[in-house]
Structure formats: structure tokens, C-alpha cells
Design an enzyme around this catalytic site. Structure first.
Site, short mmCIF file in Angstrom:
data_model
loop_
_atom_site.label_atom_id
_atom_site.label_comp_id
_atom_site.label_asym_id
_atom_site.label_seq_id
_atom_site.Cartn_x
_atom_site.Cartn_y
_atom_site.Cartn_z
CB SER A 59 -0.70 -0.47 1.03
OG SER A 59 -2.22 1.24 1.36
CG HIS B 259 -4.51 4.83 -2.63
ND1 HIS B 259 -5.39 4.60 -3.06
CD2 HIS B 259 -3.51 4.10 -1.41
CE1 HIS B 259 -5.41 3.17 -2.57
NE2 HIS B 259 -4.71 3.51 -1.76
CG ASN C 130 -4.21 -2.40 -1.29
OD1 ASN C 130 -4.96 -3.20 -2.08
ND2 ASN C 130 -3.55 -2.00 -0.52
NE ARG D 11 -7.57 -4.86 -1.65
CZ ARG D 11 -7.91 -4.40 -1.92
NH1 ARG D 11 -7.10 -3.44 -2.41
NH2 ARG D 11 -9.29 -3.72 -2.77
N GLY E 200 -3.78 -4.15 13.54
CA GLY E 200 -2.87 -3.62 12.45
C GLY E 200 -1.77 -2.94 12.63
NE ARG E 201 4.30 -0.22 13.23
CZ ARG E 201 5.49 1.04 12.90
NH1 ARG E 201 4.65 1.35 11.21
NH2 ARG E 201 6.66 1.70 13.03
CD GLU F 183 2.85 5.68 14.50
OE1 GLU F 183 2.92 6.73 13.39
OE2 GLU F 183 1.87 6.54 15.14
CB SER F 184 1.88 0.29 9.34
OG SER F 184 3.23 0.56 9.60
#
Length: 300
Positions: free
Chosen positions: A88, A102, A104, A106, A259-260, A262-263
């Protein structure tokens, strides 16, 4: 398939970040390797305060484990295991003449109690969010998307372009987030497309990203701009934030699967404005953009 695709996005991340660093000429990507307690992790790369890119992230992740209850409800399944991986990216340039972008790509799998795959699919796309509309840039971006699609099926570009216009839409503002591109999801094996066929298509689109975006950046990054134009950029960035926090399924999935953070939120720009009841001047370049966002254009 999951190993093959994860290897692909690792390589694609390397290619994209190397090219973007070369374009910026100042800032370098900061890398964080992170682990998810329930299984998996990722490699986050963020660039900030560069000559060209004010803020950007190119992240990959591969997470697995028990599908959380909230996502079981969303996918209408029971207690299953899952694996999800993807790349992403979001780039917020400093110059308002350069569009935000942007992208992505997946892949997702779900398994039964015996560890057999019960469902799998690809998804992704790429879309452009300009602050000032240059029609030749819009045409270039969309033509690159169409060329990638046409190698696999002539119906893909018109179908996924329309879905992109529909998905990246701020319904509460009655306007698109940007001028679109491609958006596809739940790309599953069928009579006409194997998972290998879908892999070839998705990686074709992924490989086209730099070709779609870099020439636009090179053309616009040194154009002069005013404080007023910078203010407009920050107001429009507010709409970008609104979409990501209100509507975006990827953000929702990341938050629901621990999920993280910050990411997940690296897509948010550093300088944003919300101005009460703001309307662009009649006949201005800013109004031209709004008119296009409210009425999607067929660029190619």
C-alpha cells in the site's frame, strides 16, 4: 500463490522506493520492520520533508491467524484462519501542482480447520488525486492504466475505472476523492480467469505504477505556486483524510485486525486545513477541479 505474491511485493517495494528517492534527491525512506502479535508483520517505509515529497509511505505486510469476529461478520464466515498480504502506498507531494497518488495491490486467503484454502482473491488498483487539473496528466495516468488492463481483457479498464470512480467517492461531499484510475476487488478463480491469470494481471498493474506517476511528477515538481494555491492543497487534503477515515475498507481492515497503527495511518498528510463552508471562486482553476470531481470524466 501467497509466497509468490509476497515475494513480488517485496521486490516492487524496493523498485518504487529507489525510484522515488532518486526523484526527490534529498529525503530517504525510513524503514521499520514490525511484528503482529497474532501472526505476521510487515516492512514500513516512510519518506518525509523531502524536496518533492512532503510525506509518503510505501508499505508491505503479510499477516495471518484467526479471522477476528468483526471480520467474520463482514465476510459472512465462521471461525476461520486467514492470510493477507499487500503493498500500500500514498505519496503527498509538497508542490500543489503535483498530484497525490495512492496505490494498493493485495492477496487474501481463508482456510478451514484442516488448513485447506476455502477462498482466495486478489484486489487493488491505483488512483490520482490532483489539486490542480492538468488534462494531459489525467490522460497519461488513465492511458497507462488502460494499457496494462488491455493486455489481459479489454473489459477490465472500463469496468475497474467505473468501480474506482464509485469507490473513491466522498458521499457526504458529493464528490470524488480524485480523478480515479483503477479499483478491483474479490478477483477470484472463474471459468475465464485462473488465480495465475489474476496474478499476472495484478502484477502487470503493479509494474505500471511508476510509468503512470513518475512522468507527471517530473513535469510538475518545479512549477511555481503561491500561498493561496498551497492553502487550496491543504483544504483538499482534508477531503482525502475524510475519505480514509470514513469510507476506506483497507483502513477499516487494518484497525479491525490489530494492524500496526503507524502503518495504517501513514496515508494521512502532515499539513491539512478544514475551512468552514469553503467554496472556490467562480470560474477559477479550483472550481474547474471541483466540477470534474463531481462529474467523472472518461479520460481515454
Amino acid at each position: 500463490m501467497k509466497d509468490k505474491f509476497y515475494k513480488y511485493i517485496q521486490n516492487l517495494q524496493d523498485r518504487i522506493t529507489a525510484k522515488l528517492e532518486a526523484i526527490d534527491g534529498k529525503a530517504k525512506f525510513q524503514q521499520d520492520i514490525w511484528k503482529r502479535p497474532e501472526g505476521g508483520g510487515g516492512r514500513t517505509r516512510v519518506i518525509e520533508n523531502g524536496n518533492v515529497f512532503e510525506k509518503g509511505g510505501v508499505n508491505i505486510s503479510g499477516v495471518h491467524g484467526k479471522l477476528p469476529k468483526s471480520m467474520q461478520t463482514y465476510f459472512k464466515v465462521g471461525d476461520v484462519d486467514f492470510f493477507a498480504c499487500g503493498l500500500s502506498l500514498v505519496l503527498h507531494p509538497k508542490n500543489p501542482m503535483v498530484p497525490t497518488v495512492h496505490a494498493n495491490w493485495r492477496y487474501f486467503e481463508m482456510y478451514n480447520d484442516n488448513g485447506n484454502i476455502i477462498d482466495s482473491w486478489f484486489g487493488g488498483g491505483q488512483d490520482l488525486t490532483p489539486y490542480y487539473l492538468f488534462e494531459e496528466d489525467a490522460k497519461h495516468f488513465h492511458q497507462t492504466c488502460k494499457t496494462a488492463c488491455d493486455k489481459h481483457n479489454p473489459e477490465f479498464y472500463p469496468t475497474y475505472k467505473k468501480r474506482c470512480d464509485e469507490y473513491f467517492y466522498n458521499a457526504h461531499r458529493n464528490e470524488g476523492r480524485g480523478i480515479g484510475g483503477l479499483f478491483f476487488d474479490y478477483c477470484k478463480a472463474s471459468e475465464t480467469m485462473t488465480m495465475e491469470n489474476w496474478y499476472n494481471f495484478v502484477t502487470e498493474v503493479g509494474d505500471s505504477f511508476l510509468e503512470a506517476y513518475v512522468p507527471i511528477v517530473e513535469k510538475r515538481k518545479n512549477l511555481p505556486y503561491t500561498k493561496t494555491q498551497r492553502n487550496w492543497q491543504e483544504i483538499r487534503r482534508g477531503r482525502y483524510v475524510e475519505f480514509n477515515l470514513v469510507h476506506d475498507k483497507g483502513t477499516l481492515f487494518g484497525l479491525k485486525t490489530n494492524g500496526r497503527i503507524e502503518s495504517i495511518l501513514m496515508s494521512l498528510p502532515p499539513h491539512v486545513q478544514w475551512v468552514y463552508d469553503h467554496h472556490p471562486e467562480a470560474g477559477s482553476d479550483e472550481e474547474i477541479l471541483i466540477n470534474v470531481l463531481q462529474n467523472p470524466v472518461d479520460w481515454v
